[in-house]
Each structure stands twice: as C-alpha cells, then as structure tokens.
Design a protein around this motif. Structure first.
Motif, PDB file in Angstrom:
ATOM      1  N   SER A 119      20.340  20.600 -33.683  1.00  0.00           N
ATOM      2  CA  SER A 119      21.402  19.775 -34.262  1.00  0.00           C
ATOM      3  C   SER A 119      21.199  19.709 -35.765  1.00  0.00           C
ATOM      4  O   SER A 119      20.071  19.870 -36.262  1.00  0.00           O
ATOM      5  N   LEU A 120      22.297  19.471 -36.458  1.00  0.00           N
ATOM      6  CA  LEU A 120      22.233  19.236 -37.893  1.00  0.00           C
ATOM      7  C   LEU A 120      22.670  17.806 -38.151  1.00  0.00           C
ATOM      8  O   LEU A 120      23.740  17.388 -37.684  1.00  0.00           O
ATOM      9  N   VAL A 121      21.831  17.075 -38.847  1.00  0.00           N
ATOM     10  CA  VAL A 121      22.100  15.658 -39.098  1.00  0.00           C
ATOM     11  C   VAL A 121      22.249  15.437 -40.600  1.00  0.00           C
ATOM     12  O   VAL A 121      21.457  15.959 -41.403  1.00  0.00           O
ATOM     13  N   MET A 122      23.291  14.671 -40.977  1.00  0.00           N
ATOM     14  CA  MET A 122      23.504  14.348 -42.399  1.00  0.00           C
ATOM     15  C   MET A 122      23.934  12.884 -42.511  1.00  0.00           C
ATOM     16  O   MET A 122      24.163  12.215 -41.496  1.00  0.00           O
ATOM     17  N   ALA A 131      31.124  22.269 -42.655  1.00  0.00           N
ATOM     18  CA  ALA A 131      31.924  23.254 -41.917  1.00  0.00           C
ATOM     19  C   ALA A 131      31.056  24.387 -41.391  1.00  0.00           C
ATOM     20  O   ALA A 131      31.423  25.069 -40.439  1.00  0.00           O
ATOM     21  N   GLY A 132      29.886  24.603 -42.017  1.00  0.00           N
ATOM     22  CA  GLY A 132      29.010  25.692 -41.565  1.00  0.00           C
ATOM     23  C   GLY A 132      27.808  25.784 -42.484  1.00  0.00           C
ATOM     24  O   GLY A 132      27.758  25.087 -43.520  1.00  0.00           O
ATOM     25  N   PRO A 133      26.820  26.619 -42.122  1.00  0.00           N
ATOM     26  CA  PRO A 133      25.566  26.694 -42.891  1.00  0.00           C
ATOM     27  C   PRO A 133      25.786  26.962 -44.381  1.00  0.00           C
ATOM     28  O   PRO A 133      24.965  26.539 -45.210  1.00  0.00           O
ATOM     29  N   VAL A 150      16.276  13.967 -48.702  1.00  0.00           N
ATOM     30  CA  VAL A 150      16.786  15.290 -48.298  1.00  0.00           C
ATOM     31  C   VAL A 150      18.274  15.129 -47.971  1.00  0.00           C
ATOM     32  O   VAL A 150      18.750  14.006 -47.754  1.00  0.00           O
ATOM     33  N   ASP A 151      18.997  16.254 -47.953  1.00  0.00           N
ATOM     34  CA  ASP A 151      20.449  16.207 -47.729  1.00  0.00           C
ATOM     35  C   ASP A 151      20.823  16.360 -46.260  1.00  0.00           C
ATOM     36  O   ASP A 151      21.924  15.997 -45.849  1.00  0.00           O
ATOM     37  N   ALA A 152      19.927  16.965 -45.494  1.00  0.00           N
ATOM     38  CA  ALA A 152      20.222  17.210 -44.074  1.00  0.00           C
ATOM     39  C   ALA A 152      18.907  17.407 -43.334  1.00  0.00           C
ATOM     40  O   ALA A 152      17.871  17.683 -43.955  1.00  0.00           O
ATOM     41  N   VAL A 153      18.957  17.242 -42.016  1.00  0.00           N
ATOM     42  CA  VAL A 153      17.784  17.512 -41.167  1.00  0.00           C
ATOM     43  C   VAL A 153      18.230  18.429 -40.028  1.00  0.00           C
ATOM     44  O   VAL A 153      19.297  18.215 -39.446  1.00  0.00           O
ATOM     45  N   VAL A 154      17.427  19.446 -39.727  1.00  0.00           N
ATOM     46  CA  VAL A 154      17.662  20.278 -38.538  1.00  0.00           C
ATOM     47  C   VAL A 154      16.602  19.893 -37.514  1.00  0.00           C
ATOM     48  O   VAL A 154      15.407  19.921 -37.815  1.00  0.00           O
ATOM     49  N   ASN A 155      17.040  19.518 -36.318  1.00  0.00           N
ATOM     50  CA  ASN A 155      16.100  19.004 -35.326  1.00  0.00           C
ATOM     51  C   ASN A 155      16.674  19.169 -33.911  1.00  0.00           C
ATOM     52  O   ASN A 155      17.896  19.215 -33.747  1.00  0.00           O
ATOM     53  N   ASP A 156      15.802  19.198 -32.906  1.00  0.00           N
ATOM     54  CA  ASP A 156      16.251  19.336 -31.511  1.00  0.00           C
ATOM     55  C   ASP A 156      17.313  18.275 -31.186  1.00  0.00           C
ATOM     56  O   ASP A 156      17.104  17.074 -31.420  1.00  0.00           O
ATOM     57  N   LEU A 157      18.423  18.736 -30.613  1.00  0.00           N
ATOM     58  CA  LEU A 157      19.584  17.873 -30.369  1.00  0.00           C
ATOM     59  C   LEU A 157      19.285  16.600 -29.566  1.00  0.00           C
ATOM     60  O   LEU A 157      19.678  15.511 -29.993  1.00  0.00           O
ATOM     61  N   PRO A 158      18.579  16.700 -28.424  1.00  0.00           N
ATOM     62  CA  PRO A 158      18.389  15.467 -27.641  1.00  0.00           C
ATOM     63  C   PRO A 158      17.556  14.424 -28.392  1.00  0.00           C
ATOM     64  O   PRO A 158      17.734  13.217 -28.188  1.00  0.00           O
ATOM     65  N   VAL A 159      16.680  14.900 -29.269  1.00  0.00           N
ATOM     66  CA  VAL A 159      15.820  13.974 -30.022  1.00  0.00           C
ATOM     67  C   VAL A 159      16.626  13.327 -31.157  1.00  0.00           C
ATOM     68  O   VAL A 159      16.534  12.117 -31.394  1.00  0.00           O
ATOM     69  N   SER A 160      17.456  14.119 -31.825  1.00  0.00           N
ATOM     70  CA  SER A 160      18.332  13.547 -32.854  1.00  0.00           C
ATOM     71  C   SER A 160      19.241  12.498 -32.235  1.00  0.00           C
ATOM     72  O   SER A 160      19.418  11.405 -32.783  1.00  0.00           O
ATOM     73  N   ILE A 220      25.084  13.191 -36.313  1.00  0.00           N
ATOM     74  CA  ILE A 220      24.976  14.620 -35.966  1.00  0.00           C
ATOM     75  C   ILE A 220      26.282  15.265 -36.409  1.00  0.00           C
ATOM     76  O   ILE A 220      27.343  14.953 -35.873  1.00  0.00           O
ATOM     77  N   VAL A 221      26.218  16.136 -37.415  1.00  0.00           N
ATOM     78  CA  VAL A 221      27.450  16.762 -37.910  1.00  0.00           C
ATOM     79  C   VAL A 221      27.707  18.099 -37.216  1.00  0.00           C
ATOM     80  O   VAL A 221      28.823  18.601 -37.254  1.00  0.00           O
ATOM     81  N   ALA A 222      26.681  18.673 -36.590  1.00  0.00           N
ATOM     82  CA  ALA A 222      26.895  19.911 -35.848  1.00  0.00           C
ATOM     83  C   ALA A 222      25.851  20.070 -34.750  1.00  0.00           C
ATOM     84  O   ALA A 222      24.684  19.730 -34.944  1.00  0.00           O
ATOM     85  N   GLN A 223      26.312  20.569 -33.604  1.00  0.00           N
ATOM     86  CA  GLN A 223      25.388  20.983 -32.543  1.00  0.00           C
ATOM     87  C   GLN A 223      25.208  22.484 -32.692  1.00  0.00           C
ATOM     88  O   GLN A 223      26.184  23.205 -32.881  1.00  0.00           O
ATOM     89  N   ILE A 224      23.980  22.922 -32.619  1.00  0.00           N
ATOM     90  CA  ILE A 224      23.691  24.344 -32.844  1.00  0.00           C
ATOM     91  C   ILE A 224      23.173  24.923 -31.525  1.00  0.00           C
ATOM     92  O   ILE A 224      22.059  24.595 -31.091  1.00  0.00           O
ATOM     93  N   PRO A 225      23.976  25.755 -30.869  1.00  0.00           N
ATOM     94  CA  PRO A 225      23.588  26.227 -29.521  1.00  0.00           C
ATOM     95  C   PRO A 225      22.531  27.340 -29.554  1.00  0.00           C
ATOM     96  O   PRO A 225      22.846  28.508 -29.520  1.00  0.00           O
ATOM     97  N   THR A 226      21.284  26.939 -29.625  1.00  0.00           N
ATOM     98  CA  THR A 226      20.197  27.922 -29.679  1.00  0.00           C
ATOM     99  C   THR A 226      19.701  28.313 -28.282  1.00  0.00           C
ATOM    100  O   THR A 226      18.940  29.269 -28.142  1.00  0.00           O
TER     101      THR A 226
END
Ligand code: GLN
Length: 277
Positions: free
Chosen positions: A144-147, A154-156, A203-213, A226-232
């Motif tokens: 997930s991306l959190v801001m 809109a994207g990376p 920091v401007d954003a955090v990338v972290n495991d979705l369920p933990v965010s 959570i501004v985006a879910q990232i399907p890894t």
C-alpha cells in the motif's frame, strides 16, 4: 563334462543363486518404511524435531507489525502469534516470541542459536529462499501507499523527487526502489516508525504491507490515508534454517492440520473479521 567341470558348474550356479538372493534381500530392506519427515499420518508423532531450548519453539519477530504481531502491555499478540502458538501446541512445544529488528531476522536465524523460526509477516521471496527455508504460505498480502489525507496520487510518477519512508529490508522497500524514480528512500527499523515520520511530515509517503497500513490507520485521526493499493501478490511464510528440515516439515504438517480442522479459519476470522479466501 568331466566330474570336476560338473562340480565347477554347480559351484558357479550356487554362487549366482546366492548373489541373486542377496540382491533380493537388499531390495526388501530398502522397501522398509522410512520415517520421512512430513509423511506421517495425523496423530502420529513427527520425526524428531530439535529446537534451541528443549520443549520450546523460539520465534524471532518484528513485533511492531499489527495485526500480525504487536505488544500490548507486556504481552505479544497477533495473527502470527496465535497461528504459531497453535502450531507449537500440535508439536508439543511452547512458543516464545522474541523482538528483533526485521532486517536482522534472516542473518540471525542463519547464524543460529538465538531463535528457531521467523514469524514476522515475512514474504516468501526467491532471494530469501536462497538463505533460509519457508513454510507453506499462510497469508496473502499486498503493498500500500500511504500519504497525508487529501494528497493527490495518480501513480508512482507523482512520487519522483519525494521522500519515501520504508521499513529496511522489506518488500515495500524493494517495490519503492524498483518503481519510483529519483525518490529519496528513508529507511526505518519498523513500520510504526515510518508512519510516525509521515505523520510528523518528515517523509511524503510510506510504502508498507497493506493489511498493516490498514490496521495502523484504522483510528481515523492520524491525518494519513491509503492512497493506493499495490497488488504485489505476496505470501507470508514462517522462516526456518536450512539446517533444520525436520522443524520445517513439522511446521508444515501442523499448519496443514490446522487448515483442515478449522483452527486456521478461526484464527483468521478473529484477526481479520472475515473468512480466508
Ligand atoms: N512482508 C514484508 C516483507 O517480508 C514486511 C514484513 C515486516 O515488516 N514484518 O518484507
């Protein structure tokens, strides 16, 4: 045929018969049931499992990763804690969690002597599988991306040149490295530290495991979303030293039993409020 020739032929025949008999004997011995790890019927004692402390299963864990592992009062709780404890119970071992920094878990397990298993929401990854073994998967996860609330994303490409908080050594860090151009990655020891830095505006954003965010942001007053879910498509597994295949087999066997008897579902439901997919 002369008498002595006849005698020789008889001897040769006898020797041949003897060796054939010996071969058959060997074959039969090989077919004896061998106690292969993981092949026992449920209820049968597993192959002899050795742990660092007799009667205990010591687990190394980054215990700031709710709802998988977190400290409440002086107790460690969470999905991984309940699941590994149920596994330990099947094996007749008392599970003890030890707090470690995530990035040190694999080298410490490999070095040996401190804990028997990694239980830390750890994603099964080919690079990690070169160093340690993983149990069968026990949880499906994504990034997930959190801001800060209200941030446009809109994207990376929107993160180019930004400061991105990540937890050292994680799949979130790897994703940020691979997908965000020219960003400054700011490493933290734990996910909670990364979120504290985002909340403080460091920091401007955090990338972290979705369920933990999702868990860390469920109290809506932290000013982050959570501004985006990232399907890894990640899967968590328990980590075991390559020197202890008996332990790995016993964990997999217990996990399969817990999945079959409904205990896994119960624990999943308790922590995630839904049945596993
Ligand atoms: N699942 C992620 C990984 O394995 C993060 C795990 C964690 O921070 N505990 O890298």
């Amino acid at each position: 045929m002369s008498k002595s020739r006849k005698w020789l032929a008889l001897m040769v025949a006898f020797a041949l018969a003897l060796s054939a008999f010996a071969l058959v004997g060997c074959g039969a011995a090989e077919e004896e049931p061998v106690d292969e790890p993981g092949t026992e019927e449920p209820g049968e004692p597993a192959a002899e499992v050795t742990t660092i402390e007799a009667g205990k299963l010591l687990a190394g864990s980054d215990t700031e990763f709710p709802p998988f592992e977190f400290i409440e009062g002086d107790e460690v709780k969470g999905f991984d804690v309940d699941l590994l404890s149920a596994i330990g119970e099947k094996m007749g071992l008392e599970v003890v969690f030890m707090t470690e920094i995530f990035d040190t878990l694999i080298p410490t397990l490999k070095a040996g002597g401190k804990f028997d298993v990694i239980a830390s929401g750890m994603t099964i990854k080919p690079e990690r599988q070169l160093e340690i073994d993983f149990s069968d998967p026990y949880y499906d996860s994504n990034q997930s991306l959190v801001m800060a609330k209200g941030s446009a994303y809109a994207g990376p490409e929107d993160l180019t040149g930004k400061r991105i908080g990540v937890q050292s050594g994680t799949t979130g860090e790897a994703w940020a490295k691979e997908n965000i151009e020219d960003a400054t990655l700011v490493p933290f020891n734990s996910a909670t530290d990364a979120f504290a830095a985002l909340q403080a505006g460091n920091v401007d954003a955090v990338v972290n495991d979705l369920p933990v965010s999702a868990e860390l942001l469920k109290e809506d007053d932290r000013g982050m979303e959570i501004v985006a879910q990232i399907p890894t498509g990640e899967q968590y597994g328990f980590g075991v030293s390559k020197d202890n295949p008996e332990l790995l087999a016993a964990i997999n066997e217990a996990l399969a039993e817990l999945k079959a008897d409904g205990t896994y579902n119960e624990i999943y439901q308790k922590w995630f409020g839904v049945a596993p997919e």
